[in-house]
Enzyme design. Structure first.
Site, mmCIF file in Angstrom:
data_model
loop_
_atom_site.group_PDB
_atom_site.id
_atom_site.type_symbol
_atom_site.label_atom_id
_atom_site.label_comp_id
_atom_site.label_asym_id
_atom_site.label_seq_id
_atom_site.Cartn_x
_atom_site.Cartn_y
_atom_site.Cartn_z
ATOM 1 N N LYS A 22 45.216 37.565 44.182
ATOM 2 C CA LYS A 22 43.830 37.090 44.277
ATOM 3 C C LYS A 22 43.393 36.403 42.980
ATOM 4 C CE LYS A 22 40.316 40.115 43.594
ATOM 5 N NZ LYS A 22 39.348 39.634 42.566
ATOM 6 N N ASN A 23 43.706 37.022 41.858
ATOM 7 C CA ASN A 23 43.209 36.483 40.591
ATOM 8 C C ASN A 23 43.944 35.235 40.120
ATOM 9 O OD1 ASN A 23 41.344 38.479 40.666
ATOM 10 N ND2 ASN A 23 42.192 39.698 38.982
ATOM 11 N N ARG A 92 31.122 36.617 41.621
ATOM 12 C CA ARG A 92 30.824 36.268 40.245
ATOM 13 C C ARG A 92 31.866 35.333 39.645
ATOM 14 N NH1 ARG A 92 32.465 37.329 35.674
ATOM 15 N NH2 ARG A 92 31.083 37.328 33.883
ATOM 16 N N CYS A 116 27.012 42.879 38.080
ATOM 17 C CA CYS A 116 27.743 43.261 39.266
ATOM 18 C C CYS A 116 28.062 44.726 39.198
ATOM 19 C CB CYS A 116 28.989 42.416 39.448
ATOM 20 S SG CYS A 116 30.393 43.062 38.600
ATOM 21 N N ARG A 121 28.897 42.129 32.861
ATOM 22 C CA ARG A 121 29.809 40.983 32.892
ATOM 23 C C ARG A 121 29.176 39.680 32.410
ATOM 24 N NH1 ARG A 121 33.779 41.863 38.021
ATOM 25 N NH2 ARG A 121 35.225 40.858 36.629
ATOM 26 N N PRO A 122 28.852 39.583 31.141
ATOM 27 C CA PRO A 122 28.248 38.351 30.620
ATOM 28 C C PRO A 122 29.220 37.168 30.623
ATOM 29 C CG PRO A 122 28.740 39.878 28.834
ATOM 30 C CD PRO A 122 29.072 40.583 30.111
ATOM 31 N N ILE A 123 28.682 35.958 30.455
ATOM 32 C CA ILE A 123 29.540 34.770 30.408
ATOM 33 C C ILE A 123 29.320 33.987 29.124
ATOM 34 C CG2 ILE A 123 29.890 34.471 32.905
ATOM 35 C CD1 ILE A 123 27.651 32.282 32.703
ATOM 36 N N ASP A 124 28.851 34.705 28.099
ATOM 37 C CA ASP A 124 28.550 34.029 26.828
ATOM 38 C C ASP A 124 29.773 33.300 26.245
ATOM 39 O OD1 ASP A 124 29.414 36.746 26.660
ATOM 40 O OD2 ASP A 124 29.075 36.713 24.498
ATOM 41 N N LEU A 125 30.953 33.882 26.397
ATOM 42 C CA LEU A 125 32.146 33.247 25.810
ATOM 43 C C LEU A 125 32.493 31.949 26.538
ATOM 44 C CD1 LEU A 125 34.344 36.457 25.343
ATOM 45 C CD2 LEU A 125 32.948 35.296 23.616
ATOM 46 N N ASP A 305 41.989 46.960 36.336
ATOM 47 C CA ASP A 305 41.972 46.890 37.795
ATOM 48 C C ASP A 305 42.839 47.971 38.453
ATOM 49 O OD1 ASP A 305 40.245 44.790 37.667
ATOM 50 O OD2 ASP A 305 41.674 43.244 38.251
ATOM 51 N N ARG A 397 37.803 42.437 49.826
ATOM 52 C CA ARG A 397 37.773 41.347 48.828
ATOM 53 C C ARG A 397 39.142 41.148 48.193
ATOM 54 N NH1 ARG A 397 34.425 42.713 44.195
ATOM 55 N NH2 ARG A 397 35.638 40.984 43.422
#
Ligand code: UD1
Length: 417
Positions: A22-23, A92, A116, A121-125, A305, A397
């Site tokens: 999946k990933n 996300r 979530c 789970r930030p996306i600053d990077l 995971d 999922r």
């Protein structure tokens, strides 16, 4: 609402092939946007997250055809730059489309992905790196509006080896002017798979799988074909299923190297694992041992995971185990549900202490997230009596045909609709 009903106590035995990862599929499908040509991607697992990514591509105007486990994406027809909000909210990791859209069109509008079930789970990077490459990103009213007059290669030092940020930078850098170097890059096998796909399409990337990835921008990409790698987390989950039921199964079509940290911890817990080429034989012991310390880390450390599934195993191990979840905050929601099944687990922030009990007992429980849901299935396979798992859409999922697979190995599991 669909539920799983599991009657525990059946040892698993038999053979199983493992689905595509999946990933890997998600970033590679996002990457198909860049070329404006045709990509043929095989070994696609049938999963809810993959369906969402297909919907995103279609909503942007791409031609997407799914034929069994092969996807044909024609991205020449993409004519929109706004990603539908409801799809971003559902998944996300759709944020990965940002880098690809900036590379192709120099523009994208996407909803800010919310928190979530496994933490904020930030996306600053992601944002910091894309800005460094020359994207102008405005955050307003819950949306990110990103524009650039041309991305430029640069040196990016990631504060943390984020998988998603590494992928977003790689995608953005493919057609940027000059060379981009990512230091402290994530080293997951799925990043290597993304590099393979992109290079097959004509990109010039080296270093994926190490901490330094170098991307030399190219003018354009071409048609290409790619086969997705096997899913190491799905493989690890079925290994844990064999181990917890004292079963004996053979897992085929895997890349053993990707599973080394999981194999090491299973062996430490007393599980017998034989490796033979791209297959593994897993034999569950009569009694599992507790783990002194299981710490989740970026690859090649033990994957977050797999944390929940191993915790399910440790609930019936001999002794007390400690699990330290260092990758995500708030990733112990399964602990409470396992406790309803008789487990003895105490959590303190990012640490869980699991005191092995003699046996688990079936109960009504609910999946709170994808891997936590899988952990409940594992617990149900060994619990005394019947376990009812609600909210199994989380499990769908990431696991293709989980019920059919487990039944083929001798489990008593069914779906109630
Ligand atoms: C990916 C995987 C997910 C896996 C995770 C870690 C996909 C689709 N998902 O998620 O299954 O659990 O890697 O192996 O591939 N972080 C920040 N700022 C950022 C980005 C991340 O603080 O800009 C933090 C996150 O909150 C988290 C940690 O870094 O605590 C790891 O996140 P990351 O590696 O980015 O995971 P994902 O790419 O979201």
């Amino acid at each position: 609402m669909e539920k799983y009903i599991i009657n525990g106590g059946h040892k698993l035995s038999g053979e199983l092939s493992i689905q595509g990862a999946k990933n890997s599929v998600l970033p590679i499908l996002a990457a198909t946007v860049i070329s404006g040509k045709t990509s043929v991607i095989s070994n696609i697992p049938k999963l809810r997250d993959v369906d969402i990514m297909i919907k995103i591509l279609s909503s942007l105007g791409a031609g997407v055809t799914l034929d069994d486990d092969v996807i044909y994406v024609d991205s020449s027809t993409i004519n929109k730059i706004e990603v539908p909000e409801e799809l971003v909210r559902e998944m996300r990791s759709s944020i990965i489309i940002m880098g690809a859209m900036l590379a192709r069109f120099g523009e994208v509008k996407i909803a800010f992905p919310g928190g979530c079930e496994i933490g904020p789970r930030p996306i600053d990077l992601h944002l910091k790196s894309l800005r460094q490459m020359g994207a102008v990103i405005e955050e307003a009213h819950g949306f990110l509006e990103c524009k650039t007059t041309g991305l430029k290669g640069c040196e990016i030092q990631l504060d943390y080896p984020s998988v998603g940020a590494t992928e977003n930078i790689m995608l953005a850098a493919v057609t940027a002017e000059g060379v981009t170097t990512i230091r402290n890059a994530a080293r997951e096998p799925e990043i290597v798979d993304l590099q393979y796909y992109l290079n097959e399409a004509g990109a010039r990337i080296v270093g994926a799988g190490t901490s330094i990835i170098t991307i030399e921008g190219v003018k354009e990409l071409r048609d290409c074909k790619h086969r997705i790698i096997p899913d190491r987390i799905v493989a690890g989950t079925y290994m844990a299923a064999a181990a917890i039921t004292k079963g004996e199964i053979i897992i085929k079509d895997i890349i053993t190297d990707h599973l080394l940290s999981i194999i090491a911890k299973l062996r430490e817990a007393g599980v017998i694992v034989y490796a033979n080429g791209n297959a593994l034989k897993v034999i569950g012991p009569n009694k599992l041992y507790a783990l002194e310390m299981l710490q989740t880390l970026p690859y090649p450390g033990f994957p977050t995971d797999m944390q929940a599934q191993i915790m399910a195993l440790l609930t019936i191990a001999n002794g007390t185990s400690i699990v330290n979840e260092t990758v995500f905050e708030n990733r112990f929601k399964h602990a409470e549900e396992l406790t309803r099944m008789g487990a003895n687990i105490k959590t303190f922030g990012k640490v869980a202490v699991i005191k092995g009990v003699k046996e688990l007992t079936g109960a009504k429980v609910a999946a709170k997230d994808l891997r936590g849901g899988a952990a409940l299935v594992l617990a149900g396979l060994v619990a005394q009596g019947s376990t009812e798992i609600e909210n199994i859409y989380h499990i769908n999922r990431g696991y293709e045909n989980m019920v059919e697979n487990l039944r083929s190995l001798g489990a008593d599991i069914k779906i109630i609709r």
